[in-house]
Design an enzyme around this catalytic site. Structure first.
Site, PDB file in Angstrom:
ATOM      1  N   GLY A  70       0.835  -1.203   0.000  1.00 44.76           N
ATOM      2  CA  GLY A  70       0.000   0.000   0.000  1.00 44.76           C
ATOM      3  C   GLY A  70       0.866   1.248   0.000  1.00 44.76           C
ATOM      4  N   GLN A  72       1.065   3.437   2.211  1.00 49.71           N
ATOM      5  CA  GLN A  72       1.675   3.576   3.542  1.00 49.71           C
ATOM      6  C   GLN A  72       2.307   2.257   4.005  1.00 49.71           C
ATOM      7  OE1 GLN A  72       2.483   6.016   5.494  1.00 49.71           O
ATOM      8  NE2 GLN A  72       1.665   7.560   4.114  1.00 49.71           N
ATOM      9  N   SER A  73       2.860   1.493   3.094  1.00 53.06           N
ATOM     10  CA  SER A  73       3.452   0.203   3.468  1.00 53.06           C
ATOM     11  C   SER A  73       4.695   0.368   4.349  1.00 53.06           C
ATOM     12  CB  SER A  73       3.820  -0.552   2.185  1.00 53.06           C
ATOM     13  OG  SER A  73       4.668  -1.629   2.482  1.00 53.06           O
ATOM     14  N   ASN A  74       4.653  -0.265   5.525  1.00 47.76           N
ATOM     15  CA  ASN A  74       5.843  -0.305   6.382  1.00 47.76           C
ATOM     16  C   ASN A  74       6.927  -1.158   5.730  1.00 47.76           C
ATOM     17  OD1 ASN A  74       4.617   1.067   8.666  1.00 47.76           O
ATOM     18  ND2 ASN A  74       3.383  -0.791   8.917  1.00 47.76           N
ATOM     19  N   CYS A  76       7.488  -1.648   2.516  1.00 52.70           N
ATOM     20  CA  CYS A  76       8.152  -0.929   1.420  1.00 52.70           C
ATOM     21  C   CYS A  76       9.164   0.071   1.976  1.00 52.70           C
ATOM     22  CB  CYS A  76       7.136  -0.235   0.520  1.00 52.70           C
ATOM     23  SG  CYS A  76       6.190  -1.402  -0.491  1.00 52.70           S
TER      24      CYS A  76
END
Ligand SMILES: *Cc1c(COP(=O)(O)O)cnc(C)c1O
Length: 323
Positions: A70, A72-74, A76
């Site tokens: 997403g 807001q991917s942690n 990534c």
């Protein structure tokens, strides 16, 4: 590759803390393993998986690291930070559109110079195809691409949480504990915890609180696949002993959308324990843990898997409950 072949990227061991006030309030012994403190910019659970995955990427002389999630991917953000620091260029395939203002995880992705490809939810369903297409592009420029799946959740990445159990086993007497609880997003963390406890041969339960709308059966199947795949890395499990416990009841209205109760728990825990939960994973999972164990008198370890930067991306919602 095997359990001993990993980079040393995280600040380990992470501390364990008893939450005295919450334990009193809810009538069971609640301990937290603070994997939100594994690193600053690459904090959270994903760094443990990346110690294995990025070792593999380095061994294969990769120039470019692809991963997805997403906006807001942690995962990534952690992948971008660590790839960059190891001299590889991160390319992040983010589900959603480019926001007006970069905040939370995306702000860090951008600051460190990640390449971002925004994909629609529809395209994201065929992310493997998009990976293939873009790989060709980079390979034609003579670059080597390493692909990390969503959440870093393949069998190699899941070894990170096998290792975390070895660490935990040295910190506490696992025979005293009834359960290890955590959020379930893409399955690698739960798979690693199950495998680790299987290897150290402790009967402690592993409970994954699903924070997505993927159903339980699909997750159970995926976790079994991850466990089976570990044999490739010389991890010999007693699969007949595995008990899968996935709880769906606290996933809320949608992935990354907290309920009012989740937001209230964030506030309550911050005030009572000066511990910061996140709105996407740990608030839902801790709420599930409390509901499951309240007044049981049992001893439970909750893995705080991080997500702190994602808190800031939902600041508006959190502000509302304090007005
Ligand atoms: C990714 C993530 C999880 C879920 O872990 P999986 O291994 O994907 O199931 C939990 N908490 C946080 C903060 C995460 O970023």
């Amino acid at each position: 590759m095997n359990l001993n072949e990993k980079l040393s990227l995280a600040i380990l061991p992470t501390p364990i803390r008893k939450l005295e006030n919450l334990s009193k309030e809810y009538g069971f012994d609640l301990y937290v393993k603070m994997d939100d403190l594994t690193h600053f910019l690459a904090s959270g659970n994903k760094i443990r998986k990346l110690e294995y995955l990025l070792k593999d990427a380095k061994d294969k002389n990769s120039d470019i690291v692809f991963t997805c999630g997403g906006v807001q991917s942690n995962h990534c953000r952690a992948t971008a930070v660590l790839s960059k620091s190891l001299g590889m260029q991160p390319v992040l395939f983010l589900r959603g559109s480019k926001p007006e203002i970069f905040n939370g995880n995306l702000l860090i992705d951008m600051l460190i110079g990640s390449e971002i490809v925004y994909v629609t939810p529809e395209q994201y369903k065929n992310i493997d195809e998009i990976f293939k297409e873009y790989s060709k592009k980079y390979e034609s420029e003579g670059k080597k691409v390493y692909i990390i799946p969503e959440g870093g959740s393949n069998s190699l990445g899941a070894l990170g949480y096998v290792n975390a159990v070895f660490e935990l086993d040295k910190q506490v007497d696992l025979d005293q504990f009834d359960a290890v609880c955590c959020a379930l997003g893409s399955g690698g963390t739960v798979a690693g915890l199950i495998a680790g406890l299987n290897l150290v041969d402790k009967p402690c339960r592993v409970i994954g609180f699903n924070v997505t709308k993927t159903d339980k059966d699909e997750f159970t199947e995926k976790i079994f696949k991850l466990l089976n795949g570990m044999s490739e890395f010389d991890v010999d499990l007693k699969l007949e002993k595995v008990r899968m416990e996935v709880i769906d009841d606290f996933s809320g209205p949608a992935y990354a959308v907290p309920t009012f109760e989740d937001l209230e728990l964030i506030k309550h825990v911050a005030e009572l324990e000066t511990l910061i939960l996140d709105p996407v994973y740990t608030s839902k999972a801790l709420r599930g843990t409390i509901e499951t164990f309240k007044n049981s008198g049992k001893k439970v370890i909750f893995i705080h898997t991080g997500g702190t930067f994602g808190l800031f991306a939902q600041a508006e919602k959190i502000t509302q409950i304090m007005r």
